[in-house]
Enzyme design. Structure first.
Site, PDB file in Angstrom:
ATOM      1  N   ASP A 186      -3.382 -16.492  -7.243  1.00  0.00           N
ATOM      2  CA  ASP A 186      -3.395 -16.212  -5.806  1.00  0.00           C
ATOM      3  C   ASP A 186      -4.575 -16.924  -5.166  1.00  0.00           C
ATOM      4  OD1 ASP A 186      -2.516 -14.599  -3.396  1.00  0.00           O
ATOM      5  OD2 ASP A 186      -4.595 -13.928  -3.598  1.00  0.00           O
ATOM      6  N   GLU A 270       1.460 -19.952  -4.980  1.00  0.00           N
ATOM      7  CA  GLU A 270       2.279 -19.731  -3.800  1.00  0.00           C
ATOM      8  C   GLU A 270       2.508 -21.059  -3.079  1.00  0.00           C
ATOM      9  OE1 GLU A 270       1.316 -15.594  -1.748  1.00  0.00           O
ATOM     10  OE2 GLU A 270      -0.500 -16.687  -2.246  1.00  0.00           O
ATOM     11  N   CYS A 322       4.356  -3.892  -4.373  1.00  0.00           N
ATOM     12  CA  CYS A 322       3.617  -3.353  -5.513  1.00  0.00           C
ATOM     13  C   CYS A 322       4.033  -4.103  -6.768  1.00  0.00           C
ATOM     14  CB  CYS A 322       3.882  -1.857  -5.668  1.00  0.00           C
ATOM     15  SG  CYS A 322       3.010  -1.101  -7.062  1.00  0.00           S
ATOM     16  N   CYS A 325       5.720  -1.062  -9.382  1.00  0.00           N
ATOM     17  CA  CYS A 325       6.999  -0.388  -9.148  1.00  0.00           C
ATOM     18  C   CYS A 325       7.911  -1.172  -8.222  1.00  0.00           C
ATOM     19  CB  CYS A 325       6.762   1.014  -8.587  1.00  0.00           C
ATOM     20  SG  CYS A 325       6.009   1.030  -6.940  1.00  0.00           S
ATOM     21  N   CYS A 340      -0.674   2.055  -3.987  1.00  0.00           N
ATOM     22  CA  CYS A 340       0.761   2.332  -3.885  1.00  0.00           C
ATOM     23  C   CYS A 340       0.979   3.845  -3.854  1.00  0.00           C
ATOM     24  CB  CYS A 340       1.512   1.708  -5.052  1.00  0.00           C
ATOM     25  SG  CYS A 340       3.308   1.970  -4.972  1.00  0.00           S
ATOM     26  N   ASP A 350      -5.785  -9.131  -4.086  1.00  0.00           N
ATOM     27  CA  ASP A 350      -5.492 -10.459  -4.609  1.00  0.00           C
ATOM     28  C   ASP A 350      -4.956 -10.394  -6.042  1.00  0.00           C
ATOM     29  OD1 ASP A 350      -6.399 -11.456  -2.205  1.00  0.00           O
ATOM     30  OD2 ASP A 350      -8.428 -11.870  -2.944  1.00  0.00           O
TER      31      ASP A 350
END
Length: 399
Positions: A186, A270, A322, A325, A340, A350
């Protein structure tokens, strides 16, 4: 694979004078060709193609004898650059963006020229032979592979009046090293990179650290009388200060990208729209100082040479979802901790995004979302933060 090998040139005074004259003549040729195209369309509604202007080069050399000393392929490359500028202009018009009509080059605004096929030859005695210039001293700080085929030679000058040559060559493709676990990375500002394993690298902020000195030099430069020799001398001082910052950043990113490729079997970043992100005036300077795009390009280049996987994933919701999950947890940019409410996990924002990048990259390779098949938390069934807060997470994860 196509690879470029860039080296420093040390021309003598006579050769440097020829190089500067060549750039100036090419700048005038670029402006003349641009004016010819523009006037032909404005007055006659007639398009002039690259081939029309290329065929007129022999007549140009007869009218202006100074162009006889410049290699024909260098002149053709100048016209080819103008043709590419027009192609980019028409592409932007079709896309509906800001067209940006090709502009004339001001004095000192033409910085490089290219031998596209011939006219140059690297010598084995620390020199490179270029048509119309002679044998120029070159520092071969790294060898060119014996199986490489050199295609083009580009000579350039930076703001500090330093000369470089870039040799573009074709080399054999690297042998893939096999599949391995992808590491998600990231990109950020508080931390330059955060790995899916939790490791972070702080940004060096070279521009921020040198900003005070650069402002002082810029103020001195602005006080000089325009057109004076003092202003010309101080322009080089200012250019060298900026080049130093650029060299520091380039060296740091080169070493960082090399360490990433050497230490991991595969990498995923990304696919950020950096051009759109820098429109935010509050973050633009920090984003450009971090040089995310340069880091991604360098890492991709080194990963390809090493035969390791390199993946760009869509950036949507990597910070919001998240990583444990899969639920979406909206948060502002100021919130640096991911909490979360569904599974109870608490992670650095990050770090959570890096794991999501890893998951997306792995899902793209495997064809399915491999949430339960990856060792994301060091072999634990749950992250340490979750084990004491919520024991129902495994069923949610399986679901």
């Amino acid at each position: 694979m196509r690879r470029a090998y860039k080296y420093r040139l040390y021309p003598n005074r006579e050769q440097e004078s020829i190089l500067e004259t060549t750039l100036e003549q090419l700048r005038l040729l670029y402006n003349f060709s641009l004016a010819e195209r523009r006037n032909a369309w404005k007055n006659e509604h007639r398009n002039i193609s690259y081939y029309d202007q290329q065929n007129a080069l022999p007549d140009l050399k007869k009218r202006f004898p100074e162009y006889k000393n410049i290699h024909s392929q260098v002149l053709q490359d100048c016209l080819r650059r103008l043709d590419k500028a027009y192609d980019a202009f028409f592409r932007r018009v079709k896309e509906g963006g800001e067209p940006g009509y090709p502009r004339f080059k001001g004095k000192g605004r033409y910085h490089s020229f290219t031998y596209s096929q011939a006219g140059f030859k690297p010598c084995g005695n620390g020199k490179i032979r270029m048509s119309g210039i002679g044998d120029v001293n070159i520092v071969l700080h790294r060898p060119i592979p014996e199986d490489a085929t050199i295609k083009t030679c580009t000579v350039s000058r930076n703001r500090a009046n330093q000369w470089f040559v870039s040799l573009a060559a074709e080399v054999p493709n690297a042998v893939p090293v096999g599949d391995g676990q992808i590491t998600g990375i990231d990109l950020g500002l508080s931390n330059l990179i955060t790995l899916s394993s939790g490791e972070v690298t702080e940004p060096p902020r070279f521009l921020r650290k040198a900003e005070k000195r650069l402002k002082r030099i810029q103020r001195r430069h602005s006080r000089k009388v325009k057109g004076s020799s003092n202003r010309t001398k101080h322009r080089l001082i200012l250019g060298k200060a900026h080049v130093k910052v650029a060299n520091q950043r380039h060296d740091f990113l080169n070493k960082l990208s090399r360490s990433l490729v050497d230490a991991h079997k595969g990498l995923a970043f990304e696919d950020l729209n950096i051009r759109g992100m820098v429109k935010n005036r509050h973050l633009a300077k920090s984003i450009l100082d971090a040089s995310w795009g340069t880091l991604v390009r360098m890492t991709a280049h080194k990963a390809e040479s090493a035969g390791k996987p390199f993946i760009l994933v869509p950036p949507q919701y990597t910070s919001q979802d998240c990583s444990y999950c899969g639920h979406r947890v909206p948060k502002t940019l100021a919130e640096r901790l991911h909490r979360c409410p569904h599974c109870g996990i608490q992670l650095d924002r990050d770090h959570n995004a890096a794991i999501n990048i890893q998951l997306k990259a792995t899902a793209g390779i495997a064809g399915s979302h491999a949430w339960g098949d990856m060792d994301l938390y060091g072999g634990d069934t749950l992250p340490p933060q979750v084990q004491s807060t919520n024991q129902e997470a495994p069923s949610m994860r399986a679901g």
